[in-house]
Motif scaffolding. Structure first.
Motif, mmCIF file in Angstrom:
data_model
loop_
_atom_site.group_PDB
_atom_site.id
_atom_site.type_symbol
_atom_site.label_atom_id
_atom_site.label_comp_id
_atom_site.label_asym_id
_atom_site.label_seq_id
_atom_site.Cartn_x
_atom_site.Cartn_y
_atom_site.Cartn_z
ATOM 1 N N GLU A 352 -9.291 3.879 -32.106
ATOM 2 C CA GLU A 352 -9.901 4.467 -30.918
ATOM 3 C C GLU A 352 -9.306 5.837 -30.571
ATOM 4 N N PRO A 353 -7.967 6.033 -30.643
ATOM 5 C CA PRO A 353 -7.425 7.361 -30.353
ATOM 6 C C PRO A 353 -7.989 8.449 -31.270
ATOM 7 N N LEU A 354 -8.151 8.136 -32.551
ATOM 8 C CA LEU A 354 -8.742 9.100 -33.478
ATOM 9 C C LEU A 354 -10.167 9.440 -33.077
ATOM 10 N N LYS A 355 -10.942 8.426 -32.755
ATOM 11 C CA LYS A 355 -12.344 8.638 -32.406
ATOM 12 C C LYS A 355 -12.500 9.464 -31.137
ATOM 13 N N THR A 356 -11.686 9.173 -30.130
ATOM 14 C CA THR A 356 -11.859 9.838 -28.837
ATOM 15 C C THR A 356 -11.317 11.268 -28.835
ATOM 16 N N ARG A 357 -10.416 11.581 -29.791
ATOM 17 C CA ARG A 357 -9.787 12.903 -29.780
ATOM 18 C C ARG A 357 -10.221 13.800 -30.938
ATOM 19 N N ILE A 358 -11.094 13.310 -31.810
ATOM 20 C CA ILE A 358 -11.439 14.085 -33.005
ATOM 21 C C ILE A 358 -12.149 15.387 -32.648
ATOM 22 N N ASN A 359 -12.989 15.384 -31.623
ATOM 23 C CA ASN A 359 -13.667 16.629 -31.241
ATOM 24 C C ASN A 359 -12.683 17.658 -30.703
ATOM 25 N N GLN A 360 -11.718 17.190 -29.924
ATOM 26 C CA GLN A 360 -10.664 18.081 -29.425
ATOM 27 C C GLN A 360 -9.861 18.653 -30.591
ATOM 28 N N TYR A 361 -9.561 17.801 -31.569
ATOM 29 C CA TYR A 361 -8.820 18.214 -32.763
ATOM 30 C C TYR A 361 -9.604 19.283 -33.523
ATOM 31 N N ARG A 362 -10.899 19.038 -33.688
ATOM 32 C CA ARG A 362 -11.776 19.975 -34.393
ATOM 33 C C ARG A 362 -11.856 21.315 -33.650
ATOM 34 N N ASN A 363 -12.005 21.262 -32.344
ATOM 35 C CA ASN A 363 -12.106 22.493 -31.552
ATOM 36 C C ASN A 363 -10.821 23.307 -31.597
ATOM 37 N N ASN A 364 -9.691 22.619 -31.647
ATOM 38 C CA ASN A 364 -8.409 23.316 -31.751
ATOM 39 C C ASN A 364 -8.325 24.102 -33.055
ATOM 40 N N PHE A 365 -8.813 23.501 -34.148
ATOM 41 C CA PHE A 365 -8.833 24.208 -35.426
ATOM 42 C C PHE A 365 -9.749 25.429 -35.351
ATOM 43 N N LYS A 366 -10.889 25.282 -34.691
ATOM 44 C CA LYS A 366 -11.819 26.399 -34.566
ATOM 45 C C LYS A 366 -11.178 27.556 -33.813
ATOM 46 N N LEU A 367 -10.454 27.237 -32.734
ATOM 47 C CA LEU A 367 -9.763 28.278 -31.979
ATOM 48 C C LEU A 367 -8.723 28.984 -32.849
ATOM 49 N N PHE A 368 -8.017 28.207 -33.665
ATOM 50 C CA PHE A 368 -7.028 28.788 -34.574
ATOM 51 C C PHE A 368 -7.690 29.766 -35.542
ATOM 52 N N PHE A 369 -8.799 29.358 -36.154
ATOM 53 C CA PHE A 369 -9.509 30.245 -37.078
ATOM 54 C C PHE A 369 -9.988 31.503 -36.352
ATOM 55 N N ASN A 370 -10.531 31.317 -35.157
ATOM 56 C CA ASN A 370 -11.039 32.465 -34.396
ATOM 57 C C ASN A 370 -9.931 33.458 -34.063
ATOM 58 N N GLU A 371 -8.753 32.937 -33.691
ATOM 59 C CA GLU A 371 -7.632 33.810 -33.356
ATOM 60 C C GLU A 371 -7.154 34.598 -34.575
ATOM 61 N N ASN A 372 -7.423 34.068 -35.764
ATOM 62 C CA ASN A 372 -7.081 34.777 -36.996
ATOM 63 C C ASN A 372 -8.239 35.601 -37.524
ATOM 64 N N ASN A 373 -9.325 35.691 -36.722
ATOM 65 C CA ASN A 373 -10.476 36.520 -37.060
ATOM 66 C C ASN A 373 -11.144 36.095 -38.371
ATOM 67 N N VAL A 374 -11.197 34.767 -38.580
ATOM 68 C CA VAL A 374 -11.733 34.219 -39.826
ATOM 69 C C VAL A 374 -13.035 33.477 -39.541
ATOM 70 N N ILE A 375 -14.079 33.808 -40.282
ATOM 71 C CA ILE A 375 -15.344 33.093 -40.176
ATOM 72 C C ILE A 375 -15.163 31.666 -40.662
ATOM 73 N N ASN A 376 -15.680 30.706 -39.913
ATOM 74 C CA ASN A 376 -15.586 29.294 -40.296
ATOM 75 C C ASN A 376 -16.863 28.597 -39.852
ATOM 76 N N ASN A 377 -17.060 27.384 -40.354
ATOM 77 C CA ASN A 377 -18.294 26.658 -40.035
ATOM 78 C C ASN A 377 -18.056 25.420 -39.182
ATOM 79 N N ILE A 378 -16.980 25.430 -38.399
ATOM 80 C CA ILE A 378 -16.734 24.297 -37.501
ATOM 81 C C ILE A 378 -17.725 24.362 -36.345
#
Length: 378
Positions: A352-378
């Motif tokens: 359940e913790p994985l399921k409820t937090r996976i979107n937050q986890y995914r969004n955090n990665f997207k923010l990381f890519f964006n801060e590095n000015n890298v195009i991504n498909n998240i």
């Protein structure tokens, strides 16, 4: 934004693995097939799936006219004995920015890396200069890098759990052990080649060894990633002539038998090894659960839609499990391994913790890519 990465390191999978021997397969995997999961995941997230089978490790220089940044799939590289001087030299031969993803520090439980080789420190310094942020596996690694003067870090965990097409909501959060068939329960231990450390006499190491022996004794499936003698047998690769007796004796000790033919038969019927990620996920989906000490073995089960439990044994695995919300138990808390233990561990799995937090986890990665000015498909 940056859109055309140069990937360092190994490929993300092997297409025609059946035509290769154990030495070739292990060499292409970086000596551990679990590496394929996070390498392919990063390439998928950066929209470069076609590059999965391309190994650029031997490229000496990178033209800025063909690539606009260097993408590095890292792992537990922060160790006292690692030397990433050659990779630092490769980066310094260019003027390109860097994207380092999921670097981790490795130490025994409760320990901490306190010194680095000059090559690894040089690598960290150059990628820190070439990156807005460096992706680290967890708070422990962030603290270690901070001690070494590397402050522009971002806790992300590993991309492996979001870089493949899987719906975690389809996986049961809890498991009814009344319906468990042990022949459908995959076990996995940690061992590299013929390392004698597996016979070290302490509780965590003893349980790790018992995973091999319990699976063998009970004809349970076992997943292998870096165990060279077993992989030789499963890929029909002859043992090296000068090490044949050593390999046989070693395996007899691991599996606690005097009959090597029984080991060969067990590996033939129950050994699992994968070099192509699509084949890996499709095959594991036939099983009920996986319990093991390898973080990416556990993740491979989850990516296959199969519940799994990590038996955490060092700071690296604990850090990743906590960051990624992966179910885990501390292997040092397990006193013995038997059928009841296996069922108790299975019943403790909670996704359940994985399921409820996976979107937050995914969004955090997207923010990381964006801060590095890298195009991504998240």
């Amino acid at each position: 934004m940056l859109s055309n990465p140069f990937f360092t390191g190994i490929p993300g999978s092997i297409k025609n693995w059946e035509k290769l021997n154990a030495d070739q397969l292990l060499g292409m995997s970086g000596l551990n097939s679990g590496n394929f999961l996070f390498v392919s995941a990063l390439r998928n997230l950066l929209g470069k799936h076609d590059a999965i089978y391309t190994n650029n490790a031997d490229v000496k220089s990178i033209g800025s006219e063909t690539h606009d940044y260097i993408a590095i799939s890292a792992s537990n590289w922060i160790r006292h004995d690692s030397d990433f001087g050659p990779l630092a030299e490769l980066i310094e031969s260019t003027d390109l920015p860097c994207l380092v993803v999921a670097i981790g520090a490795q130490a025994n439980k409760g320990g901490k890396v306190t010194k680095l080789t000059k090559g690894t420190k040089r690598f960290l310094d150059v990628v820190s200069e070439r990156s807005s942020y460096i992706s680290v596996r967890g708070a422990h690694t962030q603290e270690v890098l901070d001690d070494f003067g590397i402050h522009n870090t971002w806790v992300t965990g590993c991309p492996s759990i979001i870089g493949h097409n899987v719906n975690y909501l389809d996986i049961p959060s809890k498991i009814n052990t009344d319906k468990i068939d042990l022949s459908k329960v995959i076990l996995q231990g940690t061992r590299h080649g013929t390392s004698e450390t597996i016979f070290k006499d302490d509780n965590g190491t003893n349980i790790n060894l018992e995973l091999f022996r319990f699976a063998f004794k009970n004809n349970m499936p076992m997943l292998f990633q870096s165990e060279i003698p077993e992989i030789c047998k499963m890929t029909s690769t002859p043992f090296p002539k000068d090490r044949r007796d050593e390999y046989i004796n070693f395996l007899n000790r691991v599996y606690k038998t005097n009959d090597f033919n029984l080991v060969k038969e067990y590996l033939k019927n129950h050994g699992l090894h994968y070099w192509n990620i699509d084949h890996w996920f499709n095959d594991l989906s036939k099983y009920q659960v996986l319990i093991g000490t390898r973080i990416h073995g556990v993740i491979s089960a989850l990516l296959s839609g199969v519940p799994a439990l990590l038996l955490a044994h060092d700071s690296r695995t604990i850090e990743l499990a906590r960051t990624m919300n992966i179910p885990f138990a501390d292997i040092h808390d397990i006193q013995s391994l038997n059928e009841n233990t296996i069922l108790e561990l299975i019943s403790s799995i909670d996704l359940e913790p994985l399921k409820t937090r996976i979107n937050q986890y995914r969004n955090n990665f997207k923010l990381f890519f964006n801060e590095n000015n890298v195009i991504n498909n998240i």
